[in-house]
Design an enzyme around this catalytic site. Structure first.
Site, short mmCIF file in Angstrom:
data_model
loop_
_atom_site.label_atom_id
_atom_site.label_comp_id
_atom_site.label_asym_id
_atom_site.label_seq_id
_atom_site.Cartn_x
_atom_site.Cartn_y
_atom_site.Cartn_z
N GLU A 245 1.02 -1.16 0.06
CA GLU A 245 -0.06 -0.15 0.04
C GLU A 245 0.76 1.13 0.18
O GLU A 245 1.42 1.66 1.32
CB GLU A 245 -0.86 -0.04 1.33
CG GLU A 245 -1.84 -1.20 1.51
CD GLU A 245 -2.97 -1.03 0.45
OE1 GLU A 245 -3.20 0.13 0.01
OE2 GLU A 245 -3.55 -2.06 0.17
N CYS A 279 -2.39 9.51 2.04
CA CYS A 279 -2.05 8.90 0.73
C CYS A 279 -3.08 9.05 -0.26
O CYS A 279 -2.78 9.13 -1.53
CB CYS A 279 -1.77 7.36 0.98
SG CYS A 279 -3.34 6.54 1.79
P1 NAD Z 1 7.98 5.26 4.76
O1 NAD Z 1 7.94 4.45 3.65
O2 NAD Z 1 9.01 6.46 5.30
O3 NAD Z 1 7.87 4.30 6.05
C1 NAD Z 1 7.01 3.38 6.02
C2 NAD Z 1 7.20 2.24 7.08
O4 NAD Z 1 8.50 1.43 6.69
C3 NAD Z 1 7.83 3.01 8.79
O5 NAD Z 1 7.54 1.93 9.62
C4 NAD Z 1 9.45 2.62 8.39
O6 NAD Z 1 10.18 2.42 9.67
C5 NAD Z 1 9.60 1.35 7.50
N1 NAD Z 1 10.84 1.26 6.87
C6 NAD Z 1 11.65 2.26 6.26
N2 NAD Z 1 12.64 1.64 5.72
C7 NAD Z 1 12.46 0.52 5.79
C8 NAD Z 1 12.92 -0.75 5.16
N3 NAD Z 1 14.24 -0.52 4.45
N4 NAD Z 1 12.55 -1.95 5.40
C9 NAD Z 1 11.50 -2.20 6.09
N5 NAD Z 1 10.78 -1.25 6.45
C10 NAD Z 1 11.03 0.04 6.39
O7 NAD Z 1 6.58 5.88 4.90
P2 NAD Z 1 5.79 6.98 5.93
O8 NAD Z 1 6.58 8.48 5.75
O9 NAD Z 1 5.76 6.57 7.33
O10 NAD Z 1 4.46 7.28 5.21
C11 NAD Z 1 4.05 8.11 4.20
C12 NAD Z 1 3.87 7.01 3.11
O11 NAD Z 1 2.89 6.16 3.32
C13 NAD Z 1 3.38 8.05 1.93
O12 NAD Z 1 4.00 7.92 0.90
C14 NAD Z 1 1.68 7.77 1.90
O13 NAD Z 1 1.20 7.98 0.46
C15 NAD Z 1 1.99 6.36 2.26
N6 NAD Z 1 0.84 5.80 2.61
C16 NAD Z 1 0.00 4.72 1.80
C17 NAD Z 1 -1.32 4.33 2.33
C18 NAD Z 1 -2.08 3.33 1.23
O14 NAD Z 1 -3.12 2.86 1.74
N7 NAD Z 1 -1.57 3.29 0.05
C19 NAD Z 1 -1.77 4.98 3.53
C20 NAD Z 1 -1.00 5.56 4.24
C21 NAD Z 1 0.10 6.01 3.67
#
Ligand code: NAD
Length: 502
Positions: A245, A279
């Protein structure tokens, strides 16, 4: 002889991290950074718990999920305050987020049996002697990696459905909202004290990557597209399946016969609520030229009344991640450099972690403000000659999460032609709030679905079972198959499939 004391070089290993309020900068929590061995131990405990959880009947699991729901309802005020302090959204928005998450949790518990339980399916003419059925057993242990922007609604989209399907879950919330994650897991522990069916891991990228490598049976990831690609690469090492997602660049389309005031209201809420950190946020708008001027005026008037500030007195709060402020600034600057105009806000609206609403017009489609996820309280509005052009521009994005259409006569036709996971006609984001509908994206917005029947099946595998009711008069799968049987099959194949050639 006195020995000169050896000064040991201080080696500092970070074992914990602080969470700071984006509104005040105050430290609001400190959490452990879980290591690879912590992750392994947690997943091992989950493995044991998953067997007990899977052995329960659907109604037994549903009853426990109902108890968890009650815990969340009773603690809503506390949980909303925690969301507010960790990521900054206004408390009333946090309560709305919790309410929406509860709707999905209730649906998952209530419908798991119907969606996933064994059901008979018809066999074919050639296999009439077989009774066929399909069922959807749980995968085992699911790892959920969540974002901070909707720290209850979003991870629960995976957590609730994975649990209702009979899996144990290991949940790693965002490092910006670990307290919210911890609260949810503690509430579950009170509702289901028997076994650690839902556990918490805290930390950042390394903890998340360790979870991907830990041998869990699936990762439910919600976060940015860039991180999603890293998660997929790590999961590929162990062939761990993933639900993605990811980010979006959602559009709102306004046709000439649309209700302009309602469209402007949806555009402003869709683009600015949660300070644009959604998102599914409306980030770009395409408006029929016949109503363009009226629409822009309406959007600017409404947006000008929205002020980002200390959450208690404001409709929108701060930008949660300090690094995102630079992204927002860069997108606005790029739009202006490429010939766009700010009819509200602009670069001077960025102060610290508070960004005031910005409405941009005449922005070329090549600008970062149109092509990349901004994740801030900004909108681009473009004039189009017709809806074919609007659809073409919407579909030109590499993302494909959601869209909103304001129109009357051709609304459904427009909605069908947009390549995204969900479209709301004459209302913003309704598809994400209806529990029986799936939610997810296409393209760079990811794949797989949370919510609805598809969201339950996402955390199971389809298992086919046949039972031979009587020996087949046509013994096919045996070395004893006769020439006569072959001839009968040849005739049957012709009759069944040979009539398609004209
Ligand atoms: P992010 O990608 O920075 O982090 C998401 C999660 O991934 C965090 O828990 C982080 O610690 C973890 N993470 C980071 N690097 C990793 C790695 N190498 N391996 C495993 N885990 C890792 O995203 P964010 O800033 O927390 O959230 C915002 C983003 O999420 C935006 O792009 C938004 O559009 C998206 N989002 C999508 C949806 C959806 O339903 N499609 C919903 C909410 C947010």
């Amino acid at each position: 002889m006195t020995e000169t004391p050896v000064r040991k070089k201080a080696v500092r290993i970070d074992t914990a991290f602080d969470v700071t309020s984006p509104a005040t900068g105050d430290v609001v929590g400190t959490f452990p950074i879980h290591t690879e061995s912590d992750v392994a131990a947690t997943v091992a405990r989950a493995r044991v718990a998953s067997q007990w959880w899977a052995s329960l009947s659907f109604p037994q699991r549903a009853a426990r999920l109902d108890r968890w729901r009650s815990e969340i309802v009773c603690g809503t005020a506390e949980l909303a305050a925690l969301i507010n302090s960790e990521m900054g959204k206004p408390v009333s928005d946090a309560k709305l987020e919790i309410a929406m998450a509860l709707e999905h949790l209730a649906w998952a518990g209530k419908n798991a049996s119907k969606v996933l339980g064994s059901r008979s399916v018809p066999s074919s003419l050639m296999t009439l002697n077989q009774a066929a059925s399909v069922e959807f057993p749980p995968l085992g242990v699911v790892g959920v990696i969540g974002p901070w922007n909707y720290p209850v609604f979003t991870p629960l989209g995976s957590v609730s459905f994975a649990l209702a399907a009979g899996n144990a879950v290991v949940f790693k919330p965002s490092e910006y909202t670990p307290g919210v994650g911890a609260w949810l897991v503690a509430a579950f522990g009170r509702a289901v004290p028997e076994q650690p069916v839902l556990q918490l891991l805290t930390g950042g990228a390394q903890t998340g990557a360790a979870l991907c490598r830990s041998g869990v049976d699936k990762i439910g990831f919600t976060g940015s597209t860039a991180t999603g690609k890293k998660v997929m690469a790590t999961c590929a090492e162990t062939l761990t399946p993933v639900l993605m997602e990811c980010g979006g660049k959602d559009a709102l389309i306004v046709d000439s016969d649309a209700d302009i005031r309602a469209a402007a209201d949806a555009a402003v809420w869709g683009g600015l609520s949660n300070a644009g950190q959604t998102c599914l946020a409306v980030e770009r708008i395409y408006v029929h030229e016949a109503v363009y001027d009226a629409f822009v005026t309406e959007v600017v008037e409404r947006s000008a009344k929205i002020h980002a500030g200390a959450p208690s007195g404001s409709k929108i709060g701060p930008i949660t991640m300090p690094s995102q402020v630079d992204v927002i600034r860069r997108h606005i600057a790029d739009a202006l450099e490429q010939g766009g105009r700010a009819v509200l806000g602009g670069l001077n609206t960025v102060a610290g972690q508070f960004v005031q609403p910005t409405v941009l017009v005449d922005v070329p489609e090549t600008s970062l403000a149109v092509t990349e996820e901004t994740f801030g309280p900004t909108l681009t509005i473009a004039k189009v000659a017709d809806m074919d052009t609007a659809i073409e521009l919407v579909n030109a994005s590499r993302y494909g999460l959601g869209a909103t259409v304001f129109a009357k006569k051709n609304a459904t036709d427009i909605a069908r032609r947009i390549r995204v996971g969900g479209v709301g006609i004459n209302a913003f984001v309704a598809y994400a709030t209806i529990p029986s509908l799936p939610l997810g994206g296409v393209g760079q917005s990811g794949f797989g679905r949370v919510h609805g029947p598809e969201g339950l099946k996402e955390f199971t595998y389809a298992k086919a079972i046949t039972r031979q009711r009587f020996p087949s008069p046509l013994a096919l799968t045996t070395f004893a198959r006769s020439e006569r049987t072959d001839s009968i099959v040849a005739v049957a194949v012709k009759l069944l499939h040979g009539r398609t050639r004209s």
